[in-house]
Design a protein around this motif. Structure first.
Motif, short mmCIF file in Angstrom:
data_model
loop_
_atom_site.label_atom_id
_atom_site.label_comp_id
_atom_site.label_asym_id
_atom_site.label_seq_id
_atom_site.Cartn_x
_atom_site.Cartn_y
_atom_site.Cartn_z
N ALA A 73 0.83 -1.20 0.00
CA ALA A 73 0.00 0.00 0.00
C ALA A 73 0.87 1.25 0.00
O ALA A 73 0.53 2.26 -0.64
CB ALA A 73 -0.93 0.00 1.21
N ASN A 74 2.00 1.22 0.71
CA ASN A 74 2.90 2.37 0.75
C ASN A 74 3.59 2.61 -0.59
O ASN A 74 3.90 3.75 -0.95
CB ASN A 74 3.98 2.16 1.82
N LYS A 75 3.85 1.54 -1.32
CA LYS A 75 4.56 1.67 -2.59
C LYS A 75 3.70 2.31 -3.68
O LYS A 75 4.24 2.91 -4.62
CB LYS A 75 5.06 0.29 -3.06
N GLY A 76 2.38 2.17 -3.58
CA GLY A 76 1.52 2.79 -4.56
C GLY A 76 1.78 2.29 -5.96
O GLY A 76 1.86 1.09 -6.22
N ALA A 77 1.97 3.23 -6.90
CA ALA A 77 2.17 2.87 -8.30
C ALA A 77 3.51 2.18 -8.55
O ALA A 77 3.70 1.57 -9.60
CB ALA A 77 2.07 4.12 -9.17
N LYS A 87 -11.43 0.80 -2.34
CA LYS A 87 -10.40 1.37 -3.20
C LYS A 87 -9.07 1.50 -2.45
O LYS A 87 -8.06 1.89 -3.04
CB LYS A 87 -10.84 2.75 -3.69
N ASP A 88 -9.08 1.19 -1.17
CA ASP A 88 -7.88 1.26 -0.34
C ASP A 88 -7.04 0.00 -0.56
O ASP A 88 -7.52 -1.12 -0.33
CB ASP A 88 -8.28 1.39 1.13
N THR A 89 -5.80 0.16 -1.02
CA THR A 89 -4.95 -0.99 -1.33
C THR A 89 -4.68 -1.84 -0.10
O THR A 89 -4.70 -3.08 -0.17
CB THR A 89 -3.62 -0.52 -1.93
#
Length: 408
Positions: free
Chosen positions: A153-157, A322-324
């Motif tokens: 989740a922290n890494k995002g894209a 929508k939250d990873t």
């Protein structure tokens, strides 16, 4: 619903419509998780008592010894789960690194002589000198799920880059799984690997990388199976349990006998014959065999339906957010329960090899109960993140407050 002089008459499709209305509610997943897990936990307590009365009486002089211990662990686990459900997601994420560090530390302690205890051929228990033993690998599953979800989740894209997918998740996961394999606990190691694969699938990793991971895991699995003689015999023994009935096929064969004795409708609660000492691990890994013998097909199907409801609700949480972090953590916990359930049921039904995996929420075991109930608490906390769930909970609290004021 139509009404007559004799009472309401259910019209065709009314049950389906009611189910559809329920599933449209913001808290549907929350109540499905709470209801299915609660019923499985209650059924587990009943079956632990039923399957251990003879063993408790002969070993300790009273029939409720194992049931009492299980009940104590449930009473310990429930407040923990309740606290987790009240915990903001940001707090849970802030604890992720600490959880995985503690998990690795506890797993490492099992290798220290005097602390690590061998049970069932695996050195996966810690003995700190009290009446209870601790199995770190159970808590390690939950810690790994929360930490991996937090990292991705922290890494995002950045997770679209394959190097970002591997670092630091791959080395830390290899440490945890490697420590578990070193304990001799292949069943838990397999569950951990499948949990990670399910999370990677939900994350949407490139097909080539996912295929490479599956291929690598398969090769390593084959190596570990055939590198040790007893593992090879144990794995291949399920193909024909009666070929080596007195040795590698003993558990699977007696599990089959339990289901055969129960027939369609079961022998009745408490009337199992396999619990008198014939079936090993009848209160832990093979508790479903005793359940099938005593409660028959209806009881067995009830357990399967409850797990399916749990799995559906968990996937629903993962799909509606929508939250990873919420999506990956929900998928990881759901994958854990469903994978472990499939392995356990397959093992008990002699479809899979005997690998020593308990049935979540049902089997006897303090570490397993605390870890799985805590995981249910995490999943309930994640269910509150669904669209409209927080507002629905706030409205419920407001209604309860008004009723109390009116009653006063």
């Amino acid at each position: 619903m139509a009404a007559t002089e004799t009472g309401p008459v259910r019209t065709p499709g009314s049950g389906r419509a009611a189910l559809s209305r329920f599933l449209r509610r913001p808290l549907a997943s929350y109540y499905l998780i709470l209801g299915s897990a609660g019923l499985l936990l209650l059924l587990g307590l009943v079956m632990v008592f039923s399957s251990t009365t003879y063993m408790s009486t002969t070993q300790f002089g009273h029939p409720a010894y194992y049931f009492t211990r299980q009940l104590v662990w449930v009473l310990v686990a429930l407040p923990i789960a309740w606290l987790i459900t009240r915990m903001p997601i940001r707090v849970l994420r802030a604890m992720a690194l600490l959880l995985v560090i503690v998990a690795i530390g506890l797993l490492a302690l099992t290798y220290i002589p005097g602390l690590g205890v061998v049970r069932g051929g695996s050195r996966n228990w810690l003995d700190f000198g009290g009446p209870f033993l601790l199995q770190p690998s159970e808590a390690a599953k939950l810690a790994l799920i929360v930490w991996v979800a937090h990292v991705f989740a922290n890494k995002g894209a950045l997770v679209r880059q394959w190097r970002q997918l591997l670092i630091p998740v791959a080395p830390v996961s290899l440490i945890i799984i490697g420590l578990t394999i070193g304990q001799g606990d292949m069943g838990t190691s397999v569950v951990m690997v499948l949990i990670l694969l399910s999370m990677l699938w939900v994350l949407g990793v490139p097909t080539w990388l996912f295929g490479l991971a599956v291929g690598g895991v398969s090769v390593l699995g084959v190596y570990f199976i055939f590198s040790t003689g007893y593992r090879t015999q144990r794995v291949l023994g399920f193909l024909d349990p009666f070929a080596d009935y007195a040795n590698t096929g003993y558990q699977a064969a007696n599990s089959i006998f339990a289901f055969a004795n129960g027939g369609w409708w079961g022998t009745g609660l408490g009337a199992s014959t396999q619990k008198w000492g014939t079936l090993p691990e009848r209160h832990t890994d093979f508790i479903f065999a005793i359940l099938g013998e005593e409660l028959g097909l209806p009881g067995s199907l009830m357990v399967i339906v409850l797990f399916l409801a749990f799995g559906y609700a968990g996937l629903r949480i993962a799909m509606r957010t929508k939250d990873t972090f919420v999506r990956l953590a929900a998928a990881g916990i759901t994958g854990w329960f469903m994978v472990q359930t499939v392995i356990n049921l397959g093992m008990v039904l002699a479809v899979f090899p005997v690998v020593g995996v308990p049935l979540p929420l049902v089997s006897y075991g303090g570490a397993s109960i605390v870890a799985t109930v805590a995981a249910v608490g995490v999943l309930l906390a994640l269910a509150k993140q669904e669209p409209g769930a927080k507002e629905a909970l706030a409205a419920q609290r407001e209604r309860r407050l008004r009723r109390r004021e009116a009653a006063a």
